[in-house]
Design a protein around this motif. Structure first.
Motif, PDB file in Angstrom:
ATOM      1  N   ILE A 155      68.729  12.721  98.595  1.00 16.76           N
ATOM      2  CA  ILE A 155      67.838  12.002  99.515  1.00 16.76           C
ATOM      3  C   ILE A 155      66.394  12.172  99.047  1.00 16.76           C
ATOM      4  CG2 ILE A 155      66.972  11.815 101.877  1.00 16.76           C
ATOM      5  CD1 ILE A 155      69.637  12.803 102.881  1.00 16.76           C
ATOM      6  N   ASN A 156      65.731  11.037  98.843  1.00 15.15           N
ATOM      7  CA  ASN A 156      64.296  11.034  98.540  1.00 15.15           C
ATOM      8  C   ASN A 156      63.752   9.675  98.964  1.00 15.15           C
ATOM      9  OD1 ASN A 156      61.738  11.446  97.655  1.00 15.15           O
ATOM     10  ND2 ASN A 156      62.244  11.674  95.490  1.00 15.15           N
ATOM     11  N   VAL A 157      63.568   9.505 100.260  1.00 12.10           N
ATOM     12  CA  VAL A 157      63.193   8.206 100.808  1.00 12.10           C
ATOM     13  C   VAL A 157      61.847   7.722 100.284  1.00 12.10           C
ATOM     14  CG1 VAL A 157      62.707   6.936 102.942  1.00 12.10           C
ATOM     15  CG2 VAL A 157      64.598   8.580 102.864  1.00 12.10           C
ATOM     16  N   PRO A 158      60.800   8.564 100.218  1.00 11.68           N
ATOM     17  CA  PRO A 158      59.508   8.049  99.724  1.00 11.68           C
ATOM     18  C   PRO A 158      59.558   7.491  98.307  1.00 11.68           C
ATOM     19  CG  PRO A 158      59.197  10.130 100.884  1.00 11.68           C
ATOM     20  CD  PRO A 158      60.680   9.933 100.738  1.00 11.68           C
ATOM     21  N   ALA A 159      60.591   7.853  97.540  1.00 13.73           N
ATOM     22  CA  ALA A 159      60.704   7.336  96.174  1.00 13.73           C
ATOM     23  C   ALA A 159      61.332   5.949  96.126  1.00 13.73           C
ATOM     24  CB  ALA A 159      61.521   8.303  95.309  1.00 13.73           C
ATOM     25  N   LEU A 160      61.871   5.475  97.230  1.00 12.62           N
ATOM     26  CA  LEU A 160      62.504   4.163  97.250  1.00 12.62           C
ATOM     27  C   LEU A 160      61.453   3.065  97.089  1.00 12.62           C
ATOM     28  CD1 LEU A 160      65.077   4.511 100.189  1.00 12.62           C
ATOM     29  CD2 LEU A 160      65.615   4.290  97.760  1.00 12.62           C
ATOM     30  N   ALA A 161      61.794   2.047  96.315  1.00 14.79           N
ATOM     31  CA  ALA A 161      60.888   0.900  96.166  1.00 14.79           C
ATOM     32  C   ALA A 161      60.695   0.227  97.515  1.00 14.79           C
ATOM     33  CB  ALA A 161      61.468  -0.081  95.145  1.00 14.79           C
ATOM     34  N   MET A 201      61.707  12.417 104.390  1.00  6.67           N
ATOM     35  CA  MET A 201      62.658  13.333 103.762  1.00  6.67           C
ATOM     36  C   MET A 201      62.698  13.124 102.242  1.00  6.67           C
ATOM     37  SD  MET A 201      66.559  14.045 105.084  1.00  6.67           S
ATOM     38  CE  MET A 201      65.942  14.267 106.753  1.00  6.67           C
ATOM     39  N   THR A 202      62.286  14.153 101.525  1.00  4.35           N
ATOM     40  CA  THR A 202      62.294  14.094 100.062  1.00  4.35           C
ATOM     41  C   THR A 202      63.485  14.845  99.460  1.00  4.35           C
ATOM     42  OG1 THR A 202      60.872  16.048  99.974  1.00  4.35           O
ATOM     43  CG2 THR A 202      59.788  13.898  99.953  1.00  4.35           C
ATOM     44  N   GLU A 203      64.206  15.563 100.306  1.00  5.00           N
ATOM     45  CA  GLU A 203      65.419  16.252  99.855  1.00  5.00           C
ATOM     46  C   GLU A 203      66.278  16.561 101.064  1.00  5.00           C
ATOM     47  OE1 GLU A 203      64.435  19.903  98.028  1.00  5.00           O
ATOM     48  OE2 GLU A 203      63.435  20.750  99.765  1.00  5.00           O
ATOM     49  N   ASP A 204      67.551  16.780 100.824  1.00  4.65           N
ATOM     50  CA  ASP A 204      68.470  17.150 101.892  1.00  4.65           C
ATOM     51  C   ASP A 204      68.305  18.645 102.173  1.00  4.65           C
ATOM     52  OD1 ASP A 204      70.466  17.501 103.691  1.00  4.65           O
ATOM     53  OD2 ASP A 204      72.121  17.191 102.291  1.00  4.65           O
ATOM     54  N   PRO A 205      67.849  19.015 103.382  1.00  2.58           N
ATOM     55  CA  PRO A 205      67.668  20.442 103.681  1.00  2.58           C
ATOM     56  C   PRO A 205      68.938  21.262 103.502  1.00  2.58           C
ATOM     57  CG  PRO A 205      66.589  19.091 105.334  1.00  2.58           C
ATOM     58  CD  PRO A 205      67.411  18.168 104.488  1.00  2.58           C
ATOM     59  N   ILE A 238      68.674   9.195 108.027  1.00  2.00           N
ATOM     60  CA  ILE A 238      68.596   9.136 109.491  1.00  2.00           C
ATOM     61  C   ILE A 238      69.594  10.104 110.114  1.00  2.00           C
ATOM     62  CG2 ILE A 238      68.974   7.663 111.504  1.00  2.00           C
ATOM     63  CD1 ILE A 238      67.971   5.311 109.809  1.00  2.00           C
ATOM     64  N   ALA A 239      70.816  10.114 109.581  1.00  2.00           N
ATOM     65  CA  ALA A 239      71.840  11.008 110.115  1.00  2.00           C
ATOM     66  C   ALA A 239      71.416  12.468 109.965  1.00  2.00           C
ATOM     67  CB  ALA A 239      73.168  10.763 109.402  1.00  2.00           C
ATOM     68  N   ARG A 240      70.926  12.819 108.787  1.00  2.00           N
ATOM     69  CA  ARG A 240      70.495  14.199 108.557  1.00  2.00           C
ATOM     70  C   ARG A 240      69.281  14.536 109.426  1.00  2.00           C
ATOM     71  NH1 ARG A 240      73.658  17.769 106.988  1.00  2.00           N
ATOM     72  NH2 ARG A 240      74.033  17.098 104.847  1.00  2.00           N
ATOM     73  N   ALA A 241      68.366  13.583 109.608  1.00  2.00           N
ATOM     74  CA  ALA A 241      67.189  13.822 110.445  1.00  2.00           C
ATOM     75  C   ALA A 241      67.602  14.101 111.889  1.00  2.00           C
ATOM     76  CB  ALA A 241      66.247  12.623 110.385  1.00  2.00           C
ATOM     77  N   TYR A 242      68.623  13.387 112.369  1.00  2.00           N
ATOM     78  CA  TYR A 242      69.088  13.619 113.748  1.00  2.00           C
ATOM     79  C   TYR A 242      69.783  14.966 113.863  1.00  2.00           C
ATOM     80  CZ  TYR A 242      71.010  12.654 118.346  1.00  2.00           C
ATOM     81  OH  TYR A 242      71.319  12.722 119.690  1.00  2.00           O
ATOM     82  N   VAL A 243      70.519  15.362 112.831  1.00  2.00           N
ATOM     83  CA  VAL A 243      71.146  16.689 112.825  1.00  2.00           C
ATOM     84  C   VAL A 243      70.068  17.774 112.927  1.00  2.00           C
ATOM     85  CG1 VAL A 243      72.399  18.345 111.386  1.00  2.00           C
ATOM     86  CG2 VAL A 243      73.225  15.993 111.578  1.00  2.00           C
ATOM     87  N   LEU A 244      69.028  17.645 112.123  1.00  2.00           N
ATOM     88  CA  LEU A 244      67.953  18.641 112.124  1.00  2.00           C
ATOM     89  C   LEU A 244      67.188  18.630 113.444  1.00  2.00           C
ATOM     90  CD1 LEU A 244      66.591  18.090 108.509  1.00  2.00           C
ATOM     91  CD2 LEU A 244      68.086  19.933 109.299  1.00  2.00           C
ATOM     92  N   ASP A 245      66.938  17.440 113.984  1.00  2.00           N
ATOM     93  CA  ASP A 245      66.207  17.342 115.240  1.00  2.00           C
ATOM     94  C   ASP A 245      66.998  17.984 116.376  1.00  2.00           C
ATOM     95  OD1 ASP A 245      63.795  15.952 116.579  1.00  2.00           O
ATOM     96  OD2 ASP A 245      65.486  15.319 117.820  1.00  2.00           O
ATOM     97  N   SER A 246      68.311  17.744 116.413  1.00  2.00           N
ATOM     98  CA  SER A 246      69.156  18.345 117.448  1.00  2.00           C
ATOM     99  C   SER A 246      69.209  19.856 117.287  1.00  2.00           C
ATOM    100  CB  SER A 246      70.576  17.763 117.368  1.00  2.00           C
ATOM    101  OG  SER A 246      70.558  16.366 117.544  1.00  2.00           O
ATOM    102  N   ARG A 247      69.282  20.304 116.036  1.00  2.00           N
ATOM    103  CA  ARG A 247      69.316  21.745 115.769  1.00  2.00           C
ATOM    104  C   ARG A 247      68.017  22.412 116.223  1.00  2.00           C
ATOM    105  NH1 ARG A 247      70.828  22.951 109.720  1.00  2.00           N
ATOM    106  NH2 ARG A 247      72.583  21.631 110.375  1.00  2.00           N
TER     107      ARG A 247
END
Length: 330
Positions: A119-125, A109-113, A172-181
């Motif tokens: 949110i930009n997880v790949p940018a995290l060290a 996830m590079t942005e919050d849909p 993770i929370a947003r990913a689960y929201v999207l997956d459920s949707r």
């Protein structure tokens, strides 16, 4: 005379450096090696405990709200109330949130849909250190905890840096929201396919009954009331001729009346047969018209259900982010 101790010449000989070590020597070396390993292990353990005691990490929590489970029966959405704290439901959500598919979606996830969170997880060290092991490390950092007697699930992520923990928990929370949707939308899409297929079938049947109605109407050109009146007139004439036959005296007159009565009798029988056929045709027409009305009513219901299902696809939220994780206040 005293005895002088005798010595073997080998006792005074220097030790051979190339000689094989004795059993006692080997034991002393092994003991020293084991002690060195034990001391190093104790030192490493002490350092680990000290570091974790001084820097225990930060736990960020995102709260998810779970809607009651529902299904579609005969085109109607049926919802059951349930206790989210039950072992079965809690275990189900915990497993689903920790699924590799959900974690992979969070890591990518590079942005919050929904455009609400940074949110930009790949940018995290943390992620850039080793992306190949990111999923396994994230699974170790994650803890899912249903809150008793509520419809809430806590998504907890512990990391050394608060900003990292917050972003990962929200991802993770947003990913689960999207997956459920997505899963819910897939179910409704399949329901739509069944509705569209049924609609096409009903439209074909309506066209067939419409054509059959036209054929039945064409087969009954004579109105029943008109035919009934004609039959009554024929019967009245028949009775009148019958009376004349009873009073006739001339032979030729009797033969003429008998001939006319025979013709009238045949006409009446034919008309009554036609009347019965018209009645049967009307019965057939009534049946087909009723079937046509039922099909049109079913078509209206299908159209309404299709409209509702499209609305559910747009608005249904089986899981929503109740409270995102936030950074601690200074």
């Amino acid at each position: 005379m005293t005895d002088t101790p005798t010595t073997d010449a080998r006792d005074d000989a220097p030790a051979d450096p190339h000689a094989a070590p004795t059993s006692a020597g080997r034991s002393r070396k092994l003991f020293r090696a084991l002690m060195a390993i034990l001391i190093l292990a104790l030192l490493a353990g002490g350092v680990w405990v000290t570091c974790h005691a001084l820097y225990p990490g930060y736990t960020a929590t995102a709260l998810l709200q779970i809607a009651p489970p529902s299904t579609i029966i005969d085109g109607k959405k049926v919802t059951w109330c349930f206790d989210l704290s039950s072992d079965e439901n809690a275990a189900t959500h915990a497993k689903l949130i920790a699924m590799p598919e959900v974690l992979d979606r969070a890591l990518a996830m590079t942005e919050d849909p929904d455009g609400e969170l940074d949110i930009n997880v790949p940018a995290l060290a943390w992620y850039q250190e080793d992306p190949t092991t990111a999923q396994a490390r994230l699974a170790e950092m994650l803890e899912v905890a249903p809150l008793k007697d509520t419809a809430l699930i806590a998504v907890n992520v512990t990391a050394r840096k608060p900003a990292t923990a917050v972003m990962l928990a929200n991802a993770i929370a947003r990913a689960y929201v999207l997956d459920s949707r997505d899963s819910t939308e897939l179910l409704y899409r399949k329901h739509l396919e069944r509705l569209e297929a049924r609609k096409a079938d009903v439209e074909v049947q309506i066209a067939e009954t419409q054509e059959e109605m036209g054929q039945l109407v064409g087969q009954a050109p004579t109105p029943d009331d008109e035919l009934q009146n004609t039959i009554q007139q024929k019967k009245s004439l028949y009775r009148e001729l019958k009376g004349q036959l009873e009073t006739a005296e001339e032979e030729w007159e009797v033969e003429l009346l008998m001939h006319d009565l025979e013709i009238l009798d045949g006409e009446i029988l034919d008309m009554e047969s036609s009347l019965r056929q018209n009645d049967f045709g009307q019965m057939q027409l009534d049946v087909v018209e009723q079937r046509n009305r039922q099909l049109r009513e079913e078509l209206d219901k299908i159209d309404r259900e299709i409209t509702k299902t499209h609305g559910r696809i747009e608005n249904e939220q089986p899981v929503r982010l109740k409270t995102p994780a936030t950074l601690p206040e200074d």
